[in-house]
Design an enzyme around this catalytic site. Structure first.
Site, PDB file in Angstrom:
ATOM      1  N   GLU A 127       0.862  -1.219   0.113  1.00 25.56           N
ATOM      2  CA  GLU A 127       0.060  -0.060   0.025  1.00 25.56           C
ATOM      3  C   GLU A 127       1.055   1.215   0.122  1.00 25.56           C
ATOM      4  O   GLU A 127       0.570   2.516  -0.284  1.00 25.56           O
ATOM      5  CB  GLU A 127      -0.951  -0.074   1.196  1.00 25.56           C
ATOM      6  CG  GLU A 127      -0.255   0.113   2.488  1.00 25.56           C
ATOM      7  CD  GLU A 127       0.207  -1.128   3.171  1.00 25.56           C
ATOM      8  OE1 GLU A 127       0.465  -2.294   2.383  1.00 25.56           O
ATOM      9  OE2 GLU A 127       0.214  -1.419   4.362  1.00 25.56           O
ATOM     10  N   CYS A 158      16.321  -6.495   1.470  1.00 22.45           N
ATOM     11  CA  CYS A 158      16.208  -7.538   2.088  1.00 22.45           C
ATOM     12  C   CYS A 158      17.810  -8.420   2.031  1.00 22.45           C
ATOM     13  O   CYS A 158      18.051  -9.054   3.083  1.00 22.45           O
ATOM     14  CB  CYS A 158      15.477  -8.744   2.060  1.00 22.45           C
ATOM     15  SG  CYS A 158      15.784  -9.430   0.202  1.00 22.45           S
TER      16      CYS A 158
HETATM   17  P1  NAD Z   1       5.883  -5.402   5.702  1.00 23.78           P
HETATM   18  O1  NAD Z   1       5.800  -6.577   6.384  1.00 23.78           O
HETATM   19  O2  NAD Z   1       5.575  -4.089   6.543  1.00 23.78           O
HETATM   20  O3  NAD Z   1       4.765  -5.526   4.683  1.00 23.78           O
HETATM   21  C1  NAD Z   1       4.531  -6.339   3.958  1.00 23.78           C
HETATM   22  C2  NAD Z   1       3.437  -6.719   3.237  1.00 23.78           C
HETATM   23  O4  NAD Z   1       2.444  -7.241   4.361  1.00 23.78           O
HETATM   24  C3  NAD Z   1       2.496  -5.388   2.994  1.00 23.78           C
HETATM   25  O5  NAD Z   1       1.915  -5.882   1.849  1.00 23.78           O
HETATM   26  C4  NAD Z   1       1.670  -5.145   3.938  1.00 23.78           C
HETATM   27  O6  NAD Z   1       0.390  -4.402   3.652  1.00 23.78           O
HETATM   28  C5  NAD Z   1       1.360  -6.355   4.837  1.00 23.78           C
HETATM   29  N1  NAD Z   1       1.349  -6.294   6.449  1.00 23.78           N
HETATM   30  C6  NAD Z   1       2.113  -5.467   6.901  1.00 23.78           C
HETATM   31  N2  NAD Z   1       1.934  -5.903   8.261  1.00 23.78           N
HETATM   32  C7  NAD Z   1       0.766  -6.590   8.212  1.00 23.78           C
HETATM   33  C8  NAD Z   1       0.089  -7.124   9.330  1.00 23.78           C
HETATM   34  N3  NAD Z   1       0.205  -6.563  10.620  1.00 23.78           N
HETATM   35  N4  NAD Z   1      -1.046  -7.821   9.207  1.00 23.78           N
HETATM   36  C9  NAD Z   1      -1.151  -8.123   7.906  1.00 23.78           C
HETATM   37  N5  NAD Z   1      -0.527  -7.620   6.696  1.00 23.78           N
HETATM   38  C10 NAD Z   1       0.470  -6.976   7.107  1.00 23.78           C
HETATM   39  O7  NAD Z   1       7.218  -5.253   4.966  1.00 23.78           O
HETATM   40  P2  NAD Z   1       7.762  -4.053   4.279  1.00 23.78           P
HETATM   41  O8  NAD Z   1       8.154  -3.036   5.348  1.00 23.78           O
HETATM   42  O9  NAD Z   1       6.905  -3.622   3.275  1.00 23.78           O
HETATM   43  O10 NAD Z   1       9.054  -4.499   3.672  1.00 23.78           O
HETATM   44  C11 NAD Z   1      10.309  -4.759   4.283  1.00 23.78           C
HETATM   45  C12 NAD Z   1      10.490  -6.182   5.049  1.00 23.78           C
HETATM   46  O11 NAD Z   1      10.372  -6.989   3.717  1.00 23.78           O
HETATM   47  C13 NAD Z   1      11.953  -6.056   5.417  1.00 23.78           C
HETATM   48  O12 NAD Z   1      11.785  -6.770   6.631  1.00 23.78           O
HETATM   49  C14 NAD Z   1      12.704  -7.105   4.340  1.00 23.78           C
HETATM   50  O13 NAD Z   1      13.859  -7.808   4.918  1.00 23.78           O
HETATM   51  C15 NAD Z   1      11.425  -8.023   3.892  1.00 23.78           C
HETATM   52  N6  NAD Z   1      11.893  -8.426   2.614  1.00 23.78           N
HETATM   53  C16 NAD Z   1      12.320  -9.716   2.459  1.00 23.78           C
HETATM   54  C17 NAD Z   1      12.616 -10.161   1.177  1.00 23.78           C
HETATM   55  C18 NAD Z   1      13.190 -11.659   1.271  1.00 23.78           C
HETATM   56  O14 NAD Z   1      13.098 -12.015   0.005  1.00 23.78           O
HETATM   57  N7  NAD Z   1      13.494 -12.264   2.177  1.00 23.78           N
HETATM   58  C19 NAD Z   1      12.453  -9.331   0.073  1.00 23.78           C
HETATM   59  C20 NAD Z   1      12.229  -8.174   0.228  1.00 23.78           C
HETATM   60  C21 NAD Z   1      11.791  -7.616   1.432  1.00 23.78           C
END
Ligand code: NAD
Length: 565
Positions: free
Chosen positions: A241, A346
């Site tokens: 979002e 990440c």
């Molecule tokens: P995030 O977890 O905040 O959000 C990811 C998705 O989950 C979003 O679409 C969001 O709407 C949803 N979301 C967030 N909190 C939620 C909740 N409490 N309940 C339900 N849905 C929820 O992650 P971000 O900040 O967008 O991305 C960064 C994170 O992603 C970092 O921790 C990074 O390491 C990780 N990441 C990992 C990889 C990998 O391949 N391991 C790749 C890219 C990013």
């Protein structure tokens, strides 16, 4: 005047909003239900495409005069949401409003599921060769729209335009690899007894969903779109979002590539949309990439609901540096991999383990980090942009402050930095924290900002021990000129993706993204893209058939088990 590559565009896909920066305007849920019941039909709310095109898109951070809401995508059409709840999206370099992202109503989410369910029988019945042809077109369209996609990423996510082009490339490569689906979907066949063969098939699952993070707005949607669809599934994708613009362009490209209505749908929102996906019985599998808090919740609730879930999570990637390494290569590598994309990868190399006298190189690392240009992502020569939000900046700064309080040294402090032309952005300059110990908050938590934490050890063995004790296991790198040292490290290290003199060892899509430990849910049983990605999106079926060679004339029934003779 706002500059565009070509003439005459009214900015992004957005409409003016009143809410404060970074705030979610949440009306009571019943409002949206009421709105649903009286809503004009989806058809009546269709809009004619996105504002940008392959040759005309924003190329500056200038304020958008006529902000428009982001549409959602269902039945191959862009549709204006009927919601009363919006999430304001701000350009991280200026905090100017770029668009409002709808929290889709339950009826809109349901419409996306119905569209995908309706499309599935015909889509699964298409030949893989037909799906491959669509994928070829999709690949060509991504290439054609490469700059447009990158510009959307720079505007909404903040990374530099050059880096955003890399974001698109890494996703494009997954789409290119998906063109080999005829090879990857081949089953096996073996004659297991006289006149009896067993064949294996890889069949699509049905309706599947993907939930994406903010940091790779093109690459991560492209980890799912090509593989989910080329294997015969229908996909519902929820972009972050915080920056859905690139995903919306990809939706347009899916339509142009010839995906039938309903094969790819895109919905928006935050937790409510995620919960809908988790609980919707028609959705058979979920691909999630994001942080541990959301990911662990999604993995357990989705699995408990009987869905397949693959979930890539957070990280704390270490680099071990040995005194015999190529020092210049090491310094360039660590500076690029720790601070590139403002540390919001990440696979960012955020933790340095300095073996022996290499700790004396830190002032040189700091000098080179200091020379990086922190600026708006559209600016020429910018090396890194802002972090995603004011909230994220605050969190990162509080971690830097905690390190100071816990006794570490701030060798390079990026707090308070502001580029001259962008005083209101979410800026943090490259920051280096030294004399860190494993008990400190800056070591325990994923920082996800341009911050490098440095620890000292005396030997290779100690570095392996320290790295293995960390609960994350996404990526790791070693810098050395010694083959045996690298080999010992490779054999004993527990991280899932190892770089030997390579700072960010993300495997290309002929392999798979193989995080380990807390960086992947479910013990790493299901990984993204490559052959494991195809396995995730398909159900194995084995068929054992007997066509007796003597059948036409045989009068005698076989009563014994086959003897394999
Ligand atoms: P995030 O977890 O905040 O959000 C990811 C998705 O989950 C979003 O679409 C969001 O709407 C949803 N979301 C967030 N909190 C939620 C909740 N409490 N309940 C339900 N849905 C929820 O992650 P971000 O900040 O967008 O991305 C960064 C994170 O992603 C970092 O921790 C990074 O390491 C990780 N990441 C990992 C990889 C990998 O391949 N391991 C790749 C890219 C990013």
């Amino acid at each position: 005047m706002r500059r565009f590559v070509a003439k005459g565009l009214s900015a992004s896909t957005c409409r003016a909003a009143q809410s404060a920066p970074g705030r979610v305007s949440l009306a009571p849920a019943r409002w949206s239900r009421m709105a649903d019941s009286k809503a004009p039909s989806l058809a009546a709310r269709r809009i004619h495409g996105l504002a940008s095109t392959a040759t005309s898109f924003p190329t500056t951070h200038e304020k958008i005069q006529k902000v428009e809401d982001t549409p959602f995508f269902v039945d191959n059409q862009f549709v204006k949401s009927n919601t009363t709840e919006f999430i304001d999206l701000h350009d991280p370099a200026t905090n100017n409003l770029v668009t409002r992202v709808p929290q889709n109503t339950d009826a809109e989410l349901k419409a996306a599921v119905e569209s995908a369910e309706k499309a599935f029988p015909a889509w699964r019945a298409t030949s893989v060769m037909h799906r491959q042809q669509i994928m070829f077109k999709f690949v060509a369209l991504i290439r054609e729209n490469w700059d447009r996609l990158a510009a959307s990423i720079t505007l909404e996510q903040g990374k530099t335009f050059e880096d955003a082009k890399g974001d698109v490339l890494r996703g494009l490569q997954v789409a290119e690899a998906a063109c080999s689906a005829p090879e990857m979907l081949k089953g096996e066949v073996l004659e297991v007894a006289k006149d009896m063969e067993t064949r294996s098939y890889k069949e699509p699952l049905g309706v599947v969903a993907a939930i994406c993070p903010f940091n790779f707005p093109a690459m991560i949607p492209l980890w799912s779109i090509p593989i989910a669809t080329v294997t015969g599934n229908c996909l519902i994708l929820k972009p972050s979002e915080r920056d859905p613009g690139a995903a919306m362009i990809l939706a347009e490209l899916c339509q142009k590539a010839g995906f039938p209505d309903g094969v790819v749908n895109m919905v928006h929102g935050a937790h409510r949309t995620v919960n809908f996906i988790l609980d919707e019985p028609a959705i058979k599998a979920i691909s999630f990439v994001g942080g541990n808090k959301a990911g662990e919740y999604i993995f357990s609730r989705g699995s408990a609901n009987g869905k397949r879930v693959q979930a890539n999570l957070g990280a704390k990637n270490h680099a071990a540096v040995l005194p015999d390494c190529n020092k210049n290569h090491f310094i360039n590598s660590i500076v690029g991999a720790a601070f590139g994309a403002a540390g919001q990868r990440c696979m960012a190399l955020s933790t340095l383990v300095m073996v022996g006298e290499t700790k004396d190189w830190l002032p040189e690392v700091a000098e080179r980090a200091k020379s990086l240009k922190v600026d708006g992502g559209f600016e020429k020569g910018a090396d890194l942009g802002p972090v995603i939000s004011a909230h994220s900046k605050e969190r990162i700064e509080s971690i830097i402050a905690s390190a100071e309080q816990e006794g570490a040294t701030i060798l390079l402090d990026g707090r308070g930095y502001k580029p001259a032309n962008y005083p209101n952005g979410n800026w943090i300059g490259p920051t280096i924290i030294t004399n860190v110990t494993p008990d400190m908050r800056c070591y325990r938590e994923e920082i996800f900002g341009p911050v490098l934490v440095c620890l000292n050890v005396d030997s290779l063995e100690e570095s392996i021990d320290l790295i293995n004790k960390n609960e994350y296991g996404n990526g790791v790198a070693i810098f050395t000129r010694s083959g045996p040292t690298a080999e010992t490290f490779r054999r004993n290290i527990e991280a899932g993706q190892v770089g030997i003199n390579v700072p960010i060892p993300v495997p290309l899509p002929m392999f798979s993204f193989t995080g380990n430990k807390k960086s992947i849910a479910g013990g790493g049983a299901s990984t993204f893209y490559g052959r494991p990605g195809v396995s995730f999106y398909t159900q194995q079926k084995t068929v054992t058939a007997m066509w007796s060679s003597g059948d036409a004339i045989s009068k005698k029934a076989d009563v014994a088990m086959p003897t394999h003779s």
